[in-house]
Design an enzyme around this catalytic site. Sequence first.
Site, PDB file in Angstrom:
ATOM      1  N   HIS A   1       0.858  -1.188   0.000  1.00 56.01           N
ATOM      2  CA  HIS A   1       0.000   0.000   0.000  1.00 56.01           C
ATOM      3  C   HIS A   1       0.899   1.245   0.000  1.00 56.01           C
ATOM      4  O   HIS A   1       1.852   1.314   0.780  1.00 56.01           O
ATOM      5  CB  HIS A   1      -0.885  -0.025   1.253  1.00 56.01           C
ATOM      6  CG  HIS A   1      -1.825   1.127   1.316  1.00 56.01           C
ATOM      7  ND1 HIS A   1      -2.979   1.187   0.552  1.00 56.01           N
ATOM      8  CD2 HIS A   1      -1.779   2.293   2.020  1.00 56.01           C
ATOM      9  CE1 HIS A   1      -3.600   2.328   0.793  1.00 56.01           C
ATOM     10  NE2 HIS A   1      -2.901   3.010   1.678  1.00 56.01           N
TER      11      HIS A   1
ATOM     12  N   GLU B   1     -10.474  -6.489   7.177  1.00 62.39           N
ATOM     13  CA  GLU B   1     -10.609  -5.022   7.180  1.00 62.39           C
ATOM     14  C   GLU B   1      -9.579  -4.465   6.204  1.00 62.39           C
ATOM     15  O   GLU B   1      -8.375  -4.649   6.386  1.00 62.39           O
ATOM     16  CB  GLU B   1     -10.335  -4.441   8.575  1.00 62.39           C
ATOM     17  CG  GLU B   1     -11.110  -5.080   9.709  1.00 62.39           C
ATOM     18  CD  GLU B   1     -10.570  -6.457  10.105  1.00 62.39           C
ATOM     19  OE1 GLU B   1      -9.349  -6.668  10.049  1.00 62.39           O
ATOM     20  OE2 GLU B   1     -11.400  -7.336  10.414  1.00 62.39           O
TER      21      GLU B   1
ATOM     22  N   ASP C   1      -6.780  -2.867   4.159  1.00 60.09           N
ATOM     23  CA  ASP C   1      -5.527  -2.159   4.478  1.00 60.09           C
ATOM     24  C   ASP C   1      -5.171  -2.173   5.965  1.00 60.09           C
ATOM     25  O   ASP C   1      -4.379  -1.340   6.425  1.00 60.09           O
ATOM     26  CB  ASP C   1      -5.567  -0.700   3.975  1.00 60.09           C
ATOM     27  CG  ASP C   1      -5.613  -0.619   2.463  1.00 60.09           C
ATOM     28  OD1 ASP C   1      -5.106  -1.551   1.805  1.00 60.09           O
ATOM     29  OD2 ASP C   1      -6.169   0.362   1.938  1.00 60.09           O
TER      30      ASP C   1
END
Length: 212
Positions: free
Chosen positions: A120, A154, A156
């Site tokens: 990410h 959930e 990230d």
Amino acid sequence: MAEEVFVSPRKRGRIAVLVSGRGSNFLKIHDAVREGRIDAEIAFVFSNREDAAGLAAARERGLETMFLNPRLYADKEEYDREILREIRKRGIDLVCLAGYMKVLTPAFCRELSHRVMNIHPALLPAFPGLHVQQRAIDWGVRYSGCTVHFVAPEVDMGPIILQAAVPVLPDDTEETLAARILIEEHKIYPEAVRLYFEGRLEVRGRRVRILN
Ligand code: GRF
């Protein structure tokens, strides 16, 4: 209740990479595999987009590729179940999300707990979600960066494996910041996969320890 402890397997691994776009992180992982820095093979590269550049690049490198059209499935549960079947068929040890733009279903994440990684382009838990480089600039943070983490239901929010920080400069645009972050992504993602198959990632709850 005793805390559950996971330790990544020390073995020659079989990897599936899921891409939706350009695939530069996939290519860096594959480079590391080819150069012997990661003890694994990429068993197949999967995409939800037929036109993903990453899929074409995988084909050029002689890897097995697969595209499944999400529109042909009743819902995302059914779509993910099909991907899971393909993953199981090939005895995959680790799934690497590399710019895969579909949110995985909770059932998929639970089934492959500690066996799916993502990268990410922000320092999680700051800026989850989309357009994160622009959001970091708009927020006025001095540093951003990237995070490799295990995937949990959930989005990230799974346990953090590695992070790298870069400065946010006064004249940064979304593009210049993204490019600075990408340089670090290309280092830490192959590194995280290497550590995984060296049996060196120990997960206790949210915390990942790198074993010597
Ligand atoms: C990267 O910035 C990654 O952090 C994010 O999507 C982008 C994918 O880039 N998840 P690429 O397809 O690996 O070049």
